[in-house]
Design an enzyme around this catalytic site. Structure first.
Site, short mmCIF file in Angstrom:
data_model
loop_
_atom_site.label_atom_id
_atom_site.label_comp_id
_atom_site.label_asym_id
_atom_site.label_seq_id
_atom_site.Cartn_x
_atom_site.Cartn_y
_atom_site.Cartn_z
N ARG A 44 1.11 3.50 -1.63
CA ARG A 44 0.04 2.55 -1.94
C ARG A 44 -1.23 3.31 -2.31
O ARG A 44 -1.29 4.53 -2.16
CB ARG A 44 -0.21 1.63 -0.74
CG ARG A 44 -0.29 2.43 0.57
CD ARG A 44 -1.22 1.88 1.57
NE ARG A 44 -2.57 1.83 1.10
CZ ARG A 44 -3.39 2.90 1.09
NH1 ARG A 44 -3.00 4.09 1.53
NH2 ARG A 44 -4.62 2.78 0.64
N GLY A 45 -2.24 2.55 -2.75
CA GLY A 45 -3.46 3.19 -3.21
C GLY A 45 -3.33 3.45 -4.70
O GLY A 45 -2.30 3.95 -5.17
N ARG A 74 3.31 -4.13 -8.73
CA ARG A 74 2.09 -4.68 -8.12
C ARG A 74 1.09 -4.91 -9.26
O ARG A 74 0.99 -4.06 -10.15
CB ARG A 74 1.48 -3.73 -7.06
CG ARG A 74 2.28 -3.64 -5.78
CD ARG A 74 1.53 -2.84 -4.71
NE ARG A 74 0.53 -3.64 -4.02
CZ ARG A 74 -0.39 -3.12 -3.19
NH1 ARG A 74 -0.43 -1.82 -2.96
NH2 ARG A 74 -1.26 -3.90 -2.58
N GLN A 209 -4.81 -0.67 6.89
CA GLN A 209 -4.84 0.67 6.29
C GLN A 209 -5.95 1.53 6.89
O GLN A 209 -5.84 2.75 6.98
CB GLN A 209 -5.03 0.57 4.76
CG GLN A 209 -3.85 0.01 4.01
CD GLN A 209 -3.93 -1.49 3.81
OE1 GLN A 209 -4.49 -2.20 4.64
NE2 GLN A 209 -3.37 -1.99 2.73
N ASP A 250 -9.28 -0.46 -7.32
CA ASP A 250 -7.95 -0.68 -7.90
C ASP A 250 -8.03 -0.94 -9.40
O ASP A 250 -7.10 -0.64 -10.14
CB ASP A 250 -7.24 -1.82 -7.19
CG ASP A 250 -6.82 -1.37 -5.80
OD1 ASP A 250 -7.63 -1.49 -4.87
OD2 ASP A 250 -5.71 -0.83 -5.68
N ASN A 260 -11.17 -4.17 -5.38
CA ASN A 260 -10.75 -3.24 -4.33
C ASN A 260 -10.25 -4.07 -3.16
O ASN A 260 -10.28 -5.31 -3.18
CB ASN A 260 -11.90 -2.32 -3.93
CG ASN A 260 -11.44 -1.19 -3.03
OD1 ASN A 260 -10.51 -0.45 -3.39
ND2 ASN A 260 -12.03 -1.05 -1.85
N LYS A 261 -9.83 -3.40 -2.13
CA LYS A 261 -9.25 -4.06 -0.95
C LYS A 261 -10.12 -5.21 -0.46
O LYS A 261 -11.34 -5.11 -0.44
CB LYS A 261 -9.06 -3.00 0.14
CG LYS A 261 -8.47 -3.49 1.44
CD LYS A 261 -7.16 -4.25 1.27
CE LYS A 261 -6.08 -3.47 0.55
NZ LYS A 261 -4.91 -4.32 0.18
#
Ligand code: MRU
Length: 347
Positions: A44-45, A74, A209, A250, A260-261
């Site tokens: 991930r990331g 994704r 995370q 992202d 982003n998250k």
């Protein structure tokens, strides 16, 4: 340690779902195994997904359908599709050319993260000093970094012998890239320079995370840190607990809006209110010129299960419905600076 690599004809990667309990490598030899690993966030990331995408094309052995499925594994991080496309462009030249292109994606990420670490740390070190510490040719560094309400100088940040206090969300360290991370790469560089006082790491619900991965990486670095709940972030900024917020990305739209998250937007609002610089650290490959603004970014919905349970333990009553956007979009006007491997952008 490398989070992801090509080893003897297979993709090897750290299974991040097992951290921090154990650090186990997965060895993947098919595209379907890799898609499954991406789907459950074993890898991930955004930067790591770019490398996974590129190496996955090698595993596809020319199967265009498999390449298309991998590209769509994704939706939000543009690096995945970018990495797939970069390797797939060499399919007509044969497998050796595809592998060489994929390994370039890996090597470019290692170099980009090192460059971001230096540039970001340079920028952070100008905090609180009017005019800043001119260190590079870009306007960002020349102008230095002063917060909207001068919180940096108010708290005496620039001259603090104790160094900088940074707040971050999700995991943007080596686990999100190949060797070294983006926002956490800047933290690592500050720490190596003796300029880091503390990291406040948001736990990052629902998949934690921050709690599982960022704390693990910071402990390995020997960097001082404390874990805080996501909802404490804006409050702690209002109380002056951090000198800057550093996040990854992202996808960065052409106008600077940044996905982003989930939780990043709330932090940006809190940072703006508190006058704390809000800095995005991401490679140039995360900038997506084809996406004009944030409203065009597809936000991954990861379903209710991740919220109504935690690591297999049910929290909410059976049948509870939930909304689970994995990312949010921070409008560009809330972003103080975007640090890439090549420049500092002031959106
Ligand atoms: O769902 P994840 O864990 O893949 O989300 C990751 C993030 O949001 C990161 O902040 C982003 O990809 C940048 S990683 C350097």
């Amino acid at each position: 340690m490398r989070t992801i690599d090509w080893v003897d004809g297979a993709v090897e990667l750290v299974d991040q779902t097992r951290l921090p309990d154990e650090c186990v490598m997965l060895r993947l030899t098919t595209v379907d195994e890799l898609i499954e690993a991406i789907g459950r966030l074993a890898v991930r990331g955004a930067p790591a997904l770019g490398v996974a995408g590129a190496l996955g094309v090698v595993l596809a052995h020319g199967d265009r359908d498999a390449v298309a499925r991998l590209r769509a594994a994704r939706p939000t991080a543009v690096n995945l599709a970018w990495g797939v496309d970069r390797a797939a462009a060499h399919l007509p030249e044969g497998p050796d050319a595809v592998l060489a292109a994929a390994l370039r994606v890996r090597d470019d990420d290692i170099a980009a993260c090192l460059a971001m670490g230096e540039r970001g740390a340079d920028l952070l070190e100008t905090l609180g000093s009017p005019g800043g510490l001119a260190s590079r040719e870009d306007a960002g560094s020349r102008e230095g970094l002063t917060s909207r309400e001068g919180a940096g100088s108010r708290e005496g940040v620039g001259g603090r012998a104790g160094g900088l206090r940074v707040m971050t969300v999700c995991n943007t360290g080596g686990l999100a890239a190949v060797e070294r991370g983006t926002a956490l790469g800047v933290v690592q560089t500050l720490h190596e320079r003796g300029r880091l006082a503390e990291v406040l790491a948001l736990e990052t619900r629902p998949l934690l995370q921050g709690a599982r991965l960022t704390t693990w990486e910071l402990a390995r670095m020997g960097a001082p840190h404390r874990l805080v709940t996501d909802s404490a972030g804006p409050y702690l900024l209002a109380r002056g607990a951090a000198d800057a917020v550093l996040i990854g990305a992202d996808r960065i739209a052409a106008n600077g809006d940044t996905a982003n998250k989930i939780g990043s937007y709330a932090l940006a609002l809190g940072a703006a209110r508190a006058g704390v610089p809000f800095i995005v650290v991401a490679p140039e490959t995360t900038i997506d010129p084809a996406t004009p603004s944030g409203e065009h970014i597809e936000i991954e919905d990861r379903g209710a299960d991740e919220i109504v349970t935690v690591r297999g333990v049910r929290l909410a009553p059976e049948g509870t419905r939930a909304l689970n956007p994995a990312f949010d979009v921070t409008p560009h006007d809330l972003i103080t600076a975007i640090v890439t491997d090549q420049r500092v952008i002031r959106p």
